[in-house]
Design an enzyme around this catalytic site. Structure first.
Site, PDB file in Angstrom:
ATOM      1  CB  SER A  43      20.765  48.412 -14.379  1.00  0.00           C
ATOM      2  OG  SER A  43      20.170  48.939 -15.542  1.00  0.00           O
ATOM      3  CD  GLU A  81      14.825  64.336  49.208  1.00  0.00           C
ATOM      4  OE1 GLU A  81      14.100  64.142  50.210  1.00  0.00           O
ATOM      5  OE2 GLU A  81      14.602  65.225  48.379  1.00  0.00           O
TER       6      GLU A  81
END
Length: 677
Positions: A340, A81
């Site tokens: 329980s 680029e």
């Protein structure tokens, strides 16, 4: 000669004036905002992304620095680029002249002259590239950016804002969207595609336009090969690599917890949790497997390091988006009946208060506490058994007896000391709380068990990395906590599991609405809840059958081997029942000195308040204790005398309410009231 000198002076002044004007024009440039909103990220303890949230405009834009990106990708990006990025001032005259010359020669645009800085200017302003006015604006902004920002800061802006198709913006969002990973390590094929995509992100999407994407990627590879960035072998291998055929979903691990944490810390862009992403993933998979045969069944799991209080995994449902299971409901926070699973705490408190020892004998028989007559799960009575057996069998009557002596308020105070926030349906605690008669969350239950696992006082659970550990309140002494663990490690284990390695307890709430299994080894505690998120019953579910196998499998997926449980504290009393001090050999209420002695006669059948259908048959009596011979009175009238057996029959007293009294040879008696239909 003087004329030339004057002309030169005028020219220099004009040039200087123009330069100063141009310089001032650049300095006065109104720059777009560079502090753009990025996604909120929730990370695990190692920095791995657990979940991200899109920004306000619906884009996925993750914060990034050049150091977070594969160095080869950065090299390929700059060479493709803007190879003079590090040296130009925002505009590259060489690239502009080259682009202009190619356009004149070919009568069309062949290559662009934009620098990476100009592209950043366009991205920040969301501008166009084709019009001269737009180009000039980009040049001005690029020159101004170069004066105010470093090259790395400009590169960071590009890596944050470059478009990669769909809602992915920035290199990190792109790497996750197309390859499902961070951009720290990219293959040449992946890097080349990500270099090519921002030039035309929608027309080169590999999921929609694979030929265009492949061609653009291959052009990048070709140039990198020519410039020596890639070898011929690397470039050829990259060209043969298949393109991604669809965009990947962003990670969504621990979504319920991530939602809670993000809501509590608004504006904080990065939140690091104590969770381990790999463990979290395995636990979520385990829950999904555990409920796959039942479409409406939900489940939740929490795994904690009980030495530090750090939560390593927290799964609120088997599937966040599963509407049938109401997966959006976080069942780690839901208030449910614990069944329980509170019993170990009550036994631990009883050990601490000197009410009992694991080898103390306790009577499992009919009881009535001011109208409350608890029954065992199977409806049977087992007579005299040790406390150890009572807890391992999860009997109800012994634990209610202990709760009566401790006082329900003491049990509730211990629960709150652990950090739990229990909810009572009636407001005041009663004996039923020991059998699950309250509401509590899975997270609070794991907090409670973490305290038992660390000698009766553990750290508070925490999910934010870096927070200082805080101790929870003390539950029991280290000796009592170890005794509870020693009992629970003796429970039968699911098929295929190794016995004696994990102390655990299961629970099933009234109506089969909740199945629980919570356990610990020497380092970790894991809690599992299973049921329906809407609270409707699941016929036939039990904690031991449904949740316990998931618990043991969770330990197997947490680590290669369990950590050994600790040895007993030095002061622990480890003896048989016969060797216990007399007050501990048999459980008796604190006011036993004012009640009948332990060997007093007791009518164990029929129990107090019984309602019997005799239809003319004889009434059977069962006695325990006392000294023969026995006298039986029905409604005040002697019906049998001189009886020496402890199980016998007598004629029915007739329909209606009756009172039976048994008197032994020492004059001691017991009474029951019953109704005969």
């Amino acid at each position: 000669m003087k004329w030339y000198a004057a002309a030169l002076a005028v020219l220099l002044i004009a040039v200087f004036t123009a330069y100063r004007a141009f310089d001032t024009w650049i300095d006065r440039t109104d720059l777009p905002l560079t502090l753009t909103e990025t996604s909120t990220e929730v990370l695990d303890r190692n920095g791995k992304l657990l979940r991200a949230y899109p920004v306000g405009d619906g884009l996925w834009r993750l914060a990034v620095q050049p150091a977070d990106v594969d160095p080869r990708f950065l090299q390929m990006l700059l060479r493709y680029e803007d190879k003079r990025f590090r040296s130009h001032a925002g505009v590259d005259p060489v690239a502009l002249l080259r682009a202009a010359g190619q356009a004149l020669w070919n009568t069309r645009a062949v290559s662009g002259g934009s620098t990476l800085t100009m592209q950043v200017a366009r991205l920040l302003e969301d501008g166009t590239t084709g019009r001269w006015a737009g180009k000039l604006r980009q040049m001005r902004v690029a020159l101004a950016l170069e004066r105010r920002l470093s090259k790395d800061e400009i590169l960071t802006l590009y890596l944050t804002h470059a478009p990669y198709g769909g809602a992915a913006e920035g290199i990190r969002a792109a790497a996750y969207s197309w390859f499902g990973k961070e951009p720290k390590r990219l293959t040449p094929a992946e890097a080349a595609l990500l270099v090519a995509l921002p030039q035309s992100p929608e027309r080169r999407r590999p999921d929609r336009f694979p030929q265009a994407a492949s061609g653009a990627r291959d052009r990048v590879l070709e140039r990198m090969e020519r410039q020596g960035i890639l070898s011929a072998e690397q470039a050829e291998a990259a060209r043969r690599t298949p393109l991604p055929h669809q965009m990947a979903a962003f990670p969504r691990l621990a979504p319920h917890l991530a939602d809670r944490v993000a809501a509590r810390h608004p504006g904080q862009r990065q939140l690091r949790l104590t969770l381990d992403g790999a463990v979290q993933s395995r636990m979520e998979t385990l829950l999904a497997e555990a409920v796959r045969t039942s479409p409406r069944l939900s489940a939740a799991l929490i795994a904690v390091d009980h030495q530090t209080g750090e939560v390593l995994a927290m799964a609120g449902s088997p599937g966040y988006s599963d509407a049938a299971r109401r997966g959006f409901v976080d069942m780690t926070q839901a208030i449910r009946s614990p069944g329980s699973t509170l019993k170990p705490l009550i036994y631990g408190l009883a050990f601490d208060q000197g009410l009992a020892h694991p080898e103390t004998l306790i009577h499992d028989g009919p009881v009535n506490f001011a109208g409350y007559a608890p029954q065992n799960f199977d409806g049977a009575f087992r007579g005299d058994i040790t406390v150890r057996e009572a807890l391992q069998l999860s009997l109800n009557i012994p634990v209610v007896k202990l709760t009566q002596e401790l006082g329900p308020a003491r049990v509730m105070a211990s629960l709150r000391a652990s950090g739990a926030r229990p909810e009572l349906p009636g407001g005041a605690p009663g004996l039923a709380l020991s059998l699950g008669g309250l509401g509590i969350s899975l997270q609070d239950m794991v907090q409670l068990y973490a305290g038992l696992a660390v000698g009766g006082q553990g750290p508070k659970l925490r999910v934010i990395q870096g927070e200082a550990p805080q101790p929870a309140g003390r539950l029991t002494s280290p000796e009592a906590a170890w005794q509870a663990a020693d009992i629970l490690r003796g429970l039968p284990v699911p098929a295929g599991a190794r016995a004696g390695t994990i102390a655990y307890k299961t629970g099933t709430s009234y109506g089969h609405r909740d199945a629980w299994a919570i356990g610990w080894d020497g380092r970790h505690v894991i809690g599992v809840w299973m049921g329906r998120a809407d609270g409707t019953p699941v016929p036939g579910i039990f904690g031991g059958d449904l949740a316990a196998p998931v618990l043991f499998e969770a330990f197997g997926r947490l680590k290669p081997a369990v950590d050994p449980l600790p040895p007993p504290p030095p002061a622990t009393l480890i003896v048989s029942s016969a060797e216990l001090p007399p007050p501990l050999q048999r459980f008796r209420p604190r006011d036993a000195a004012f009640s009948d002695p332990a060997d007093a006669p007791e009518l164990i059948f029929p129990p107090e308040g019984a309602r019997l259908m005799l239809e003319g048959a004889d009434l059977t009596l069962k006695l325990r204790g006392g000294t023969a011979p026995f006298l039986v009175l029905a409604n005040g009238q002697p019906v049998i005398s001189g009886q020496r057996r402890r199980e016998f029959s007598l004629p029915s007293p007739g329909p209606g309410f009756s009172s039976l009294v048994i008197v032994d040879g020492a004059g001691r008696s017991d009474r029951v009231n019953l109704r005969i239909d």
